[in-house]
Design a protein around this motif. Structure first.
Motif, PDB file in Angstrom:
ATOM      1  N   ARG A  88      66.828  27.738  55.144  1.00  0.00           N
ATOM      2  CA  ARG A  88      66.008  27.043  56.050  1.00  0.00           C
ATOM      3  C   ARG A  88      65.943  27.459  57.397  1.00  0.00           C
ATOM      4  O   ARG A  88      64.948  27.271  58.404  1.00  0.00           O
ATOM      5  CB  ARG A  88      66.431  25.459  56.399  1.00  0.00           C
ATOM      6  CG  ARG A  88      65.977  24.413  55.121  1.00  0.00           C
ATOM      7  CD  ARG A  88      66.506  24.873  53.762  1.00  0.00           C
ATOM      8  NE  ARG A  88      66.066  23.653  52.881  1.00  0.00           N
ATOM      9  CZ  ARG A  88      66.004  23.799  51.401  1.00  0.00           C
ATOM     10  NH1 ARG A  88      66.288  25.186  51.075  1.00  0.00           N
ATOM     11  NH2 ARG A  88      65.508  22.903  50.870  1.00  0.00           N
ATOM     12  N   ARG A 144      54.897  19.519  67.128  1.00  0.00           N
ATOM     13  CA  ARG A 144      55.539  19.482  65.768  1.00  0.00           C
ATOM     14  C   ARG A 144      56.443  20.692  65.350  1.00  0.00           C
ATOM     15  O   ARG A 144      57.456  20.475  64.570  1.00  0.00           O
ATOM     16  CB  ARG A 144      54.457  19.434  64.724  1.00  0.00           C
ATOM     17  CG  ARG A 144      53.508  18.098  64.733  1.00  0.00           C
ATOM     18  CD  ARG A 144      52.727  17.979  63.460  1.00  0.00           C
ATOM     19  NE  ARG A 144      52.061  16.789  63.378  1.00  0.00           N
ATOM     20  CZ  ARG A 144      51.842  16.098  62.062  1.00  0.00           C
ATOM     21  NH1 ARG A 144      51.801  16.867  60.957  1.00  0.00           N
ATOM     22  NH2 ARG A 144      51.125  15.048  61.952  1.00  0.00           N
ATOM     23  N   TRP A 145      56.093  21.711  65.732  1.00  0.00           N
ATOM     24  CA  TRP A 145      56.863  22.966  65.522  1.00  0.00           C
ATOM     25  C   TRP A 145      58.307  22.905  66.061  1.00  0.00           C
ATOM     26  O   TRP A 145      59.323  23.129  65.297  1.00  0.00           O
ATOM     27  CB  TRP A 145      56.227  24.238  66.148  1.00  0.00           C
ATOM     28  CG  TRP A 145      56.733  25.263  65.912  1.00  0.00           C
ATOM     29  CD1 TRP A 145      57.703  25.694  64.667  1.00  0.00           C
ATOM     30  CD2 TRP A 145      56.586  26.690  66.480  1.00  0.00           C
ATOM     31  NE1 TRP A 145      57.947  27.039  65.034  1.00  0.00           N
ATOM     32  CE2 TRP A 145      57.306  27.734  66.079  1.00  0.00           C
ATOM     33  CE3 TRP A 145      55.751  27.171  67.599  1.00  0.00           C
ATOM     34  CZ2 TRP A 145      57.444  29.161  66.324  1.00  0.00           C
ATOM     35  CZ3 TRP A 145      55.958  28.648  67.892  1.00  0.00           C
ATOM     36  CH2 TRP A 145      56.411  29.699  67.355  1.00  0.00           C
ATOM     37  N   GLN A 162      61.646  14.680  60.369  1.00  0.00           N
ATOM     38  CA  GLN A 162      62.040  15.654  59.219  1.00  0.00           C
ATOM     39  C   GLN A 162      61.940  15.098  58.119  1.00  0.00           C
ATOM     40  O   GLN A 162      61.188  15.852  56.949  1.00  0.00           O
ATOM     41  CB  GLN A 162      63.369  16.539  59.676  1.00  0.00           C
ATOM     42  CG  GLN A 162      63.686  17.736  58.813  1.00  0.00           C
ATOM     43  CD  GLN A 162      62.805  18.791  59.015  1.00  0.00           C
ATOM     44  OE1 GLN A 162      62.001  18.761  59.920  1.00  0.00           O
ATOM     45  NE2 GLN A 162      63.024  19.803  58.056  1.00  0.00           N
ATOM     46  N   LYS A 221      58.619  14.640  56.363  1.00  0.00           N
ATOM     47  CA  LYS A 221      58.027  15.512  55.929  1.00  0.00           C
ATOM     48  C   LYS A 221      58.250  16.240  54.693  1.00  0.00           C
ATOM     49  O   LYS A 221      57.553  16.949  54.251  1.00  0.00           O
ATOM     50  CB  LYS A 221      57.651  16.585  56.995  1.00  0.00           C
ATOM     51  CG  LYS A 221      56.935  16.211  58.336  1.00  0.00           C
ATOM     52  CD  LYS A 221      55.475  15.763  57.713  1.00  0.00           C
ATOM     53  CE  LYS A 221      54.658  15.266  59.087  1.00  0.00           C
ATOM     54  NZ  LYS A 221      53.324  14.714  58.354  1.00  0.00           N
ATOM     55  N   GLN A 222      59.494  16.092  54.372  1.00  0.00           N
ATOM     56  CA  GLN A 222      60.125  16.653  53.127  1.00  0.00           C
ATOM     57  C   GLN A 222      59.892  15.822  51.938  1.00  0.00           C
ATOM     58  O   GLN A 222      59.714  16.481  50.895  1.00  0.00           O
ATOM     59  CB  GLN A 222      61.808  16.854  53.388  1.00  0.00           C
ATOM     60  CG  GLN A 222      62.104  17.838  54.427  1.00  0.00           C
ATOM     61  CD  GLN A 222      63.727  17.814  54.545  1.00  0.00           C
ATOM     62  OE1 GLN A 222      64.334  16.515  54.555  1.00  0.00           O
ATOM     63  NE2 GLN A 222      64.039  18.895  54.967  1.00  0.00           N
ATOM     64  N   CYS A 250      56.613  12.884  67.490  1.00  0.00           N
ATOM     65  CA  CYS A 250      56.859  14.038  68.089  1.00  0.00           C
ATOM     66  C   CYS A 250      56.631  13.779  69.766  1.00  0.00           C
ATOM     67  O   CYS A 250      57.110  14.410  70.653  1.00  0.00           O
ATOM     68  CB  CYS A 250      55.686  15.259  67.466  1.00  0.00           C
ATOM     69  SG  CYS A 250      56.453  15.707  66.054  1.00  0.00           S
ATOM     70  N   GLU A 263      60.486  20.074  64.299  1.00  0.00           N
ATOM     71  CA  GLU A 263      60.672  20.668  62.838  1.00  0.00           C
ATOM     72  C   GLU A 263      62.083  21.634  62.859  1.00  0.00           C
ATOM     73  O   GLU A 263      62.774  21.656  62.400  1.00  0.00           O
ATOM     74  CB  GLU A 263      59.666  21.336  62.200  1.00  0.00           C
ATOM     75  CG  GLU A 263      60.172  22.069  60.664  1.00  0.00           C
ATOM     76  CD  GLU A 263      58.863  22.736  60.193  1.00  0.00           C
ATOM     77  OE1 GLU A 263      59.001  23.845  60.251  1.00  0.00           O
ATOM     78  OE2 GLU A 263      57.889  21.990  59.600  1.00  0.00           O
ATOM     79  N   GLN A 264      61.754  22.536  64.007  1.00  0.00           N
ATOM     80  CA  GLN A 264      63.001  23.448  64.210  1.00  0.00           C
ATOM     81  C   GLN A 264      64.262  23.084  64.753  1.00  0.00           C
ATOM     82  O   GLN A 264      65.397  23.114  64.490  1.00  0.00           O
ATOM     83  CB  GLN A 264      62.324  24.537  65.023  1.00  0.00           C
ATOM     84  CG  GLN A 264      61.079  25.471  64.549  1.00  0.00           C
ATOM     85  CD  GLN A 264      61.629  26.170  63.393  1.00  0.00           C
ATOM     86  OE1 GLN A 264      62.701  26.674  63.161  1.00  0.00           O
ATOM     87  NE2 GLN A 264      60.984  25.872  62.189  1.00  0.00           N
TER      88      GLN A 264
END
Length: 546
Positions: free
Chosen positions: A516, A485-486, A385, A388-389, A433, A489-490
């Motif tokens: 968010r 990945r989804w 996370q 990616k930010q 992941c 992230e969640q």
């Protein structure tokens, strides 16, 4: 045509509407999010306060800039033609290394004090704000301890020096050192992240081994030794390769230093082992399992370092808007700019909170299996996370400064070049992941610990509860690989929100959840429809003219 002297009445141009030099910045006292996260983790504040004050001095930032402008140099031979294979650094590099080692960056977790991993994580976060390159050798030195535990003899010889607070960069054998650092040499051209494709050969030589092969990346080649993988007759095995032997260097040839996008103060090399002396670490054929005990700890740092980069970028942007006017208004007073900064601040708040929670789980792993299992899964989620930010967030901060943010006089270009690194190092996003899915599939306790951590915040916020139910409905079991990945992230966002709900100020937690989790908003920073940003911006420091 004669060259005329300037007019005696000529006056220098007046410089107006430019922020003052930042001078010394106390990285500890200026960062309430860090102090709160450290307190929740139970780490000692005193050494962190000292480190934050020391690292934030203007002289340390100057040392970092010099170390990046004057990149390391490979010196293959001396003036007489004798082989050296040394890497030489700017004095600023040695200043940074001496300061961080002396503060306990690599030592605190192994000295027996409370919450040592959390204290270390806070130091990673602060060090990355000033000069992230020197974090690399220190992170590996910190993380090597668990792997070395696989050999009593190697642990006894190496661990005390790796935990020393004396910086000793001299190219000498271990027995002549006051402190040591340890690097890693794993990646090969044909394998990349697939370590099982390692082709380097290991041949027995009495109680030792001889390694022959080519490593495409050797992190921190100036280190006193390297953990590496090689193929022994019984399978892929982990080895410790000393850099220096009594009276000579080991048979390690530094072929070249990599010309990297960022991380320029630190050296990375392509090397060859030519029957290099090595010592077995762990069981024959158990090399990946052995090295992963080190990787687990380095991943903690690759989650905290980008948080530090983001905090540094946010601080620069906030300083700029607090002292700059446009269209007859201070930038900090303009609603759209406030929305952008508040949105960026939430990324930092979340990254710090999640990173220190993971570090606390590493500290508490010895107290029970649940925290150990949580540490294994949460460190991967945090690494994914935060990395990616970081790049888009730092780009937004650069844009706040306009053209000045794009100039090398400003710290933001260095931060921007550094931003992708930790997402690549120790497992790129797809690798992470897939590791998350494997961990959850193979370790039921990890799945239980993660679920418990998510549900620990249930009932505190209706939107959070709704998103937690939606997450469970969307993935009643593990997702398929294409959705990894989804899912990551969640899950990471929910985990961050859970941590914030249980410890951060209400304004921070509520804003994070509203923007968010399940929110209808734009993709750009600041496009999140919240008008009240004062509580978030106040946590960045004074917004008035100096």
């Amino acid at each position: 045509m004669p060259i005329l002297p300037p007019s005696a009445s000529a006056a220098p141009c007046e410089v107006r509407n430019q922020p003052p030099d930042r001078g010394d910045v106390d990285l500890w006292t200026s960062d309430p999010a860090l102090r709160e996260a450290v307190a929740r983790a139970g780490a000692p504040a005193a050494p962190l306060a000292v480190y934050g004050r020391e690292m934030g001095r203007a002289e340390m930032r100057a040392a970092g800039r010099a170390a990046n402008r004057n990149a390391p140099e490979l010196v293959p031979r001396d003036s007489a033609g004798q082989t050296l294979d040394e890497v030489r650094f700017d004095p600023g590099w040695h200043c940074l290394m001496r300061t961080s080692i002396g503060a306990g960056y690599a030592a605190l977790p192994w000295e027996g004090g409370p919450a040592g991993h959390a204290a270390h994580a806070a130091m990673v976060y602060m060090a990355a704000q000033i000069e992230p390159g020197h974090c690399c050798p220190l992170t590996m030195t910190y993380a090597a301890h668990p792997a070395l535990a696989a050999s009593d003899a190697l642990a006894a010889a190496w661990q005390p020096l790796l935990a020393s607070r004396r910086y000793d960069p001299a190219p000498r054998p271990l027995a002549e050192k006051q402190g040591a650092t340890l690097g890693m040499a794993l990646t090969e051209t044909q394998g990349g992240s697939d370590l099982r494709a390692t082709a380097t050969r290991a041949e027995p030589d009495g109680e030792a081994w001889r390694l022959t092969g080519h490593k495409w990346f050797c992190s921190a080649p100036m280190s006193d030794g390297f953990l590496t993988l090689a193929r022994a007759p019984g399978g892929l095995t982990c080895f410790l390769v000393p850099r220096w032997l009594p009276g000579e260097g080991n048979a390690i040839r530094l072929l070249r230093l990599k010309d990297k996008l960022g991380n320029r103060s630190n050296a990375s090399a392509e090397i060859e082992y030519d029957r290099a002396l090595a010592w077995q670490l762990g069981e024959i054929g158990d090399g990946i399992r052995t090295i992963l005990t080190m990787v687990h700890h380095t991943r903690l740092d690759t989650a905290l370092a980008p948080a530090g980069l983001m905090r540094a970028a946010l601080s620069e942007a906030h300083h700029w808007v607090a002292h700059r006017t446009a269209f007859q208004k201070r930038l900090i007073d303009q609603p759209l700019m406030r929305a952008v900064l508040a949105d960026l601040a939430l990324d930092v708040e979340g990254a710090v909170a999640l990173g220190l929670r993971v570090a606390a789980a590493v500290d508490r792993a010895r107290d029970g299996e649940t925290e150990a299992a949580l540490a294994r899964i949460a460190v991967a989620l945090a690494k994914f996370q935060t990395n990616k930010q970081a790049p888009p967030m730092i780009a937004e901060a650069m844009e706040v400064l306009g053209g000045n943010g794009y100039i090398e006089d400003c710290p933001l270009p260095l931060l921007y070049r550094e931003a992708p690194l930790n997402g690549i190092w120790e497992g790129s996003a797809n690798v992470i992941c897939l590791d998350i899915l494997r961990t959850l599939a193979r370790e039921p306790l990890a799945a239980e610990a993660l679920a418990a951590e998510l549900h620990a915040a249930a009932g505190a916020d209706r939107l959070y509860d709704a998103e937690l139910r939606a997450h469970a409905a969307r993935w009643p079991g593990l997702p398929n690989e294409a959705e990894a990945r989804w899912y990551a992230e969640q899950t990471a966002l929910l985990l961050t929100a859970s941590v914030l709900l249980r410890g951060a100020p209400d304004a921070v937690a509520e804003a994070f959840i509203a923007t968010r989790l399940g929110a209808r908003r734009g993709r750009a920073a600041g496009a999140f429809g919240r008008r009240e940003s004062g509580a978030l911006l106040d946590r960045l420091g004074p917004s008035t003219e100096a």
